[in-house]
Motif scaffolding. Structure first.
Motif, mmCIF file in Angstrom:
data_model
loop_
_atom_site.group_PDB
_atom_site.id
_atom_site.type_symbol
_atom_site.label_atom_id
_atom_site.label_comp_id
_atom_site.label_asym_id
_atom_site.label_seq_id
_atom_site.Cartn_x
_atom_site.Cartn_y
_atom_site.Cartn_z
ATOM 1 N N ARG A 83 0.838 -1.213 0.000
ATOM 2 C CA ARG A 83 0.000 0.000 0.000
ATOM 3 C C ARG A 83 0.866 1.253 0.000
ATOM 4 O O ARG A 83 0.591 2.221 -0.711
ATOM 5 N N LEU A 84 1.940 1.254 0.794
ATOM 6 C CA LEU A 84 2.852 2.399 0.817
ATOM 7 C C LEU A 84 3.541 2.562 -0.532
ATOM 8 O O LEU A 84 3.661 3.675 -1.040
ATOM 9 N N SER A 85 3.962 1.475 -1.123
ATOM 10 C CA SER A 85 4.611 1.535 -2.430
ATOM 11 C C SER A 85 3.676 2.124 -3.479
ATOM 12 O O SER A 85 4.082 2.990 -4.274
ATOM 13 N N ALA A 86 2.420 1.677 -3.487
ATOM 14 C CA ALA A 86 1.442 2.200 -4.453
ATOM 15 C C ALA A 86 1.199 3.690 -4.233
ATOM 16 O O ALA A 86 1.120 4.461 -5.198
ATOM 17 N N GLU A 87 1.104 4.097 -2.979
ATOM 18 C CA GLU A 87 0.866 5.513 -2.687
ATOM 19 C C GLU A 87 2.076 6.360 -3.049
ATOM 20 O O GLU A 87 1.935 7.457 -3.598
#
Length: 109
Positions: A83-87
């Motif tokens: 999720r952090l990578s996508a954001e």
């Protein structure tokens, strides 16, 4: 469709991307990551960590008693990393678009 992540959540997850941290470590790292523009209060942080645990993005990495008080360290889960990578990628693309448009108009770097 995934909703945009709020800044405090992004910074908390970014702090944990470096490895497990306890609450005070997250608070001080959040200030450093944002050049002191985001100052998390303990109550806000722990409410966010509880929500992120329920959402499956962080987990308790360890617990210990320090000076008679429970100290928990938190870590990203695999879902939290994803999720952090996508954001981070979403924010990078947005920043690149803004900079490209500024260059076209002769403003900015």
């Amino acid at each position: 469709m995934t909703l945009e992540m709020r800044e405090p959540t992004f910074v908390i997850l970014s702090s944990l991307a470096a490895g497990p941290r306890h609450g005070y470590g997250i608070i001080t790292d959040a200030a450093a990551l944002t050049d002191d523009t985001l100052r998390l209060q303990a109550g806000t942080l722990y409410a966010a960590l509880d929500r992120l645990r329920v959402d499956g993005l962080v987990e308790v990495a360890s617990e210990e008693i320090v000076q008679g008080r429970l100290r928990r360290s938190f870590a990203l889960t695999e879902n939290g990393r994803a999720r952090l990578s996508a954001e981070a990628e979403r924010r990078r693309r947005g920043a690149e678009t803004a900079l490209r448009r500024l260059r076209v108009t002769g403003v900015g770097a």
